[in-house]
Write a protein that holds these residues in place. Structure first.
Motif, PDB file in Angstrom:
ATOM      1  N   ILE A  80     -16.361  -4.738   0.318  1.00 35.86           N
ATOM      2  CA  ILE A  80     -15.815  -4.708  -1.041  1.00 35.86           C
ATOM      3  C   ILE A  80     -14.298  -4.540  -0.983  1.00 35.86           C
ATOM      4  N   VAL A  81     -13.842  -3.622  -0.139  1.00 37.05           N
ATOM      5  CA  VAL A  81     -12.403  -3.420   0.074  1.00 37.05           C
ATOM      6  C   VAL A  81     -12.023  -4.227   1.309  1.00 37.05           C
ATOM      7  N   ARG A  82     -11.161  -5.206   1.118  1.00 39.92           N
ATOM      8  CA  ARG A  82     -10.775  -6.098   2.216  1.00 39.92           C
ATOM      9  C   ARG A  82      -9.957  -5.361   3.267  1.00 39.92           C
ATOM     10  N   PRO A  83     -10.138  -5.711   4.532  1.00 45.08           N
ATOM     11  CA  PRO A  83      -9.324  -5.116   5.595  1.00 45.08           C
ATOM     12  C   PRO A  83      -7.855  -5.516   5.438  1.00 45.08           C
ATOM     13  N   ALA A  84      -6.992  -4.672   5.921  1.00 48.17           N
ATOM     14  CA  ALA A  84      -5.558  -4.954   5.846  1.00 48.17           C
ATOM     15  C   ALA A  84      -5.203  -6.167   6.694  1.00 48.17           C
ATOM     16  N   ASN A  85      -4.273  -6.939   6.186  1.00 47.94           N
ATOM     17  CA  ASN A  85      -3.671  -8.028   6.949  1.00 47.94           C
ATOM     18  C   ASN A  85      -2.574  -7.389   7.792  1.00 47.94           C
ATOM     19  N   LEU A  86      -2.841  -7.231   9.073  1.00 46.06           N
ATOM     20  CA  LEU A  86      -1.899  -6.548   9.956  1.00 46.06           C
ATOM     21  C   LEU A  86      -0.648  -7.369  10.237  1.00 46.06           C
ATOM     22  N   GLN A  87      -0.637  -8.622   9.781  1.00 50.27           N
ATOM     23  CA  GLN A  87       0.531  -9.489   9.929  1.00 50.27           C
ATOM     24  C   GLN A  87       1.442  -9.414   8.701  1.00 50.27           C
ATOM     25  N   SER A  88       0.975  -8.768   7.639  1.00 49.71           N
ATOM     26  CA  SER A  88       1.742  -8.750   6.390  1.00 49.71           C
ATOM     27  C   SER A  88       3.014  -7.922   6.517  1.00 49.71           C
ATOM     28  N   SER A  89       3.959  -8.237   5.661  1.00 47.58           N
ATOM     29  CA  SER A  89       5.222  -7.488   5.666  1.00 47.58           C
ATOM     30  C   SER A  89       4.997  -6.038   5.244  1.00 47.58           C
ATOM     31  N   ILE A  90       3.987  -5.788   4.424  1.00 46.46           N
ATOM     32  CA  ILE A  90       3.697  -4.414   4.005  1.00 46.46           C
ATOM     33  C   ILE A  90       3.294  -3.569   5.207  1.00 46.46           C
ATOM     34  N   VAL A  91       2.381  -4.084   6.009  1.00 41.05           N
ATOM     35  CA  VAL A  91       1.934  -3.337   7.194  1.00 41.05           C
ATOM     36  C   VAL A  91       3.053  -3.251   8.225  1.00 41.05           C
ATOM     37  N   ARG A  92       3.763  -4.355   8.423  1.00 39.85           N
ATOM     38  CA  ARG A  92       4.842  -4.349   9.422  1.00 39.85           C
ATOM     39  C   ARG A  92       5.981  -3.420   9.043  1.00 39.85           C
ATOM     40  N   SER A  93       6.124  -3.129   7.745  1.00 42.22           N
ATOM     41  CA  SER A  93       7.205  -2.232   7.323  1.00 42.22           C
ATOM     42  C   SER A  93       6.846  -0.757   7.515  1.00 42.22           C
ATOM     43  N   LYS A  94       5.598  -0.478   7.784  1.00 43.15           N
ATOM     44  CA  LYS A  94       5.188   0.906   8.023  1.00 43.15           C
ATOM     45  C   LYS A  94       5.703   1.373   9.378  1.00 43.15           C
ATOM     46  N   THR A  95       5.958   2.659   9.478  1.00 44.60           N
ATOM     47  CA  THR A  95       6.410   3.217  10.743  1.00 44.60           C
ATOM     48  C   THR A  95       5.238   3.309  11.714  1.00 44.60           C
ATOM     49  N   ASP A  96       5.555   3.435  12.978  1.00 44.43           N
ATOM     50  CA  ASP A  96       4.507   3.629  13.977  1.00 44.43           C
ATOM     51  C   ASP A  96       3.686   4.865  13.636  1.00 44.43           C
ATOM     52  N   TRP A  97       4.352   5.911  13.188  1.00 45.50           N
ATOM     53  CA  TRP A  97       3.658   7.143  12.833  1.00 45.50           C
ATOM     54  C   TRP A  97       2.636   6.879  11.717  1.00 45.50           C
ATOM     55  N   GLU A  98       3.029   6.156  10.674  1.00 47.68           N
ATOM     56  CA  GLU A  98       2.110   5.868   9.572  1.00 47.68           C
ATOM     57  C   GLU A  98       0.894   5.078  10.055  1.00 47.68           C
ATOM     58  N   LEU A  99       1.125   4.107  10.915  1.00 46.97           N
ATOM     59  CA  LEU A  99       0.012   3.311  11.423  1.00 46.97           C
ATOM     60  C   LEU A  99      -0.886   4.129  12.339  1.00 46.97           C
ATOM     61  N   LEU A 100      -0.297   4.992  13.149  1.00 46.51           N
ATOM     62  CA  LEU A 100      -1.112   5.853  14.017  1.00 46.51           C
ATOM     63  C   LEU A 100      -1.961   6.818  13.204  1.00 46.51           C
ATOM     64  N   VAL A 101      -1.419   7.334  12.125  1.00 43.86           N
ATOM     65  CA  VAL A 101      -2.197   8.216  11.245  1.00 43.86           C
ATOM     66  C   VAL A 101      -3.363   7.433  10.648  1.00 43.86           C
ATOM     67  N   THR A 102      -3.128   6.201  10.243  1.00 46.35           N
ATOM     68  CA  THR A 102      -4.192   5.363   9.684  1.00 46.35           C
ATOM     69  C   THR A 102      -5.260   5.073  10.727  1.00 46.35           C
ATOM     70  N   ILE A 103      -4.845   4.713  11.926  1.00 44.26           N
ATOM     71  CA  ILE A 103      -5.804   4.436  13.000  1.00 44.26           C
ATOM     72  C   ILE A 103      -6.602   5.697  13.312  1.00 44.26           C
ATOM     73  N   SER A 104      -5.941   6.805  13.363  1.00 45.93           N
ATOM     74  CA  SER A 104      -6.578   8.065  13.721  1.00 45.93           C
ATOM     75  C   SER A 104      -7.512   8.586  12.626  1.00 45.93           C
ATOM     76  N   ASN A 105      -7.036   8.587  11.375  1.00 46.67           N
ATOM     77  CA  ASN A 105      -7.775   9.224  10.279  1.00 46.67           C
ATOM     78  C   ASN A 105      -8.520   8.266   9.370  1.00 46.67           C
ATOM     79  N   GLY A 106      -8.202   6.980   9.420  1.00 48.97           N
ATOM     80  CA  GLY A 106      -8.835   6.024   8.533  1.00 48.97           C
ATOM     81  C   GLY A 106      -8.150   5.999   7.180  1.00 48.97           C
ATOM     82  N   VAL A 107      -8.748   5.275   6.233  1.00 52.56           N
ATOM     83  CA  VAL A 107      -8.219   5.149   4.874  1.00 52.56           C
ATOM     84  C   VAL A 107      -9.321   5.563   3.909  1.00 52.56           C
ATOM     85  N   LEU A 108      -9.028   6.537   3.098  1.00 58.46           N
ATOM     86  CA  LEU A 108      -9.984   7.065   2.138  1.00 58.46           C
ATOM     87  C   LEU A 108     -10.445   5.974   1.170  1.00 58.46           C
ATOM     88  N   PHE A 109     -11.719   5.968   0.844  1.00 57.77           N
ATOM     89  CA  PHE A 109     -12.333   5.018  -0.086  1.00 57.77           C
ATOM     90  C   PHE A 109     -12.228   3.569   0.386  1.00 57.77           C
TER      91      PHE A 109
END
Length: 119
Positions: free
Chosen positions: A58-87
């Motif tokens: 229902i909730v589409r996976p993130a496009n890891l090639q998008s400018s939104i994802v690429r603009s995130k810091t390494d720390w933000e992405l590591l937190v997402t990988i580690s903790n997931g995304v709520l809902f």
């Protein structure tokens, strides 16, 4: 009072300099293997969020090639990988992957994603 503030300022500067110098890079080649095993089903071969299981979500996976994802810091992405995304179907990998494996996946994502793509 000025001496205390100066001391605190020096400590903050030294601490942040030390932390920023502690750059730990992952291995993109190892990260590719971890990605293929754990992420490809949803995020796809092209990291575009169009993996074989993405159609059923229902909730589409993130496009890891998008400018939104690429603009995130390494720390933000590591937190997402580690903790997931709520809902969302993005679950956390803490306890499933080692810290090094998460760094490796992040390095693979950074290595594959072009810097000039616009979405």
């Amino acid at each position: 009072m000025k001496t205390i503030l100066a001391t605190i300022a020096v400590l903050v500067f030294v601490a942040t300099s030390w932390v920023s110098a502690q750059v730990v890079r992952g291995n993109p080649k190892e990260g590719q293997a971890v990605y293929e095993k754990n992420c490809l089903r949803c995020h796809g071969e092209k990291l575009d969020g169009n993996g074989p299981e993405s159609r059923d979500l229902i909730v589409r996976p993130a496009n890891l090639q998008s400018s939104i994802v690429r603009s995130k810091t390494d720390w933000e992405l590591l937190v997402t990988i580690s903790n997931g995304v709520l809902f969302s179907p993005m679950h956390g990998f803490r306890g499933k992957l080692t810290d090094q494996q998460m760094l490796d996946v992040l390095s693979y994502i950074r290595a594959v994603s072009p810097a000039d793509i616009v979405s």
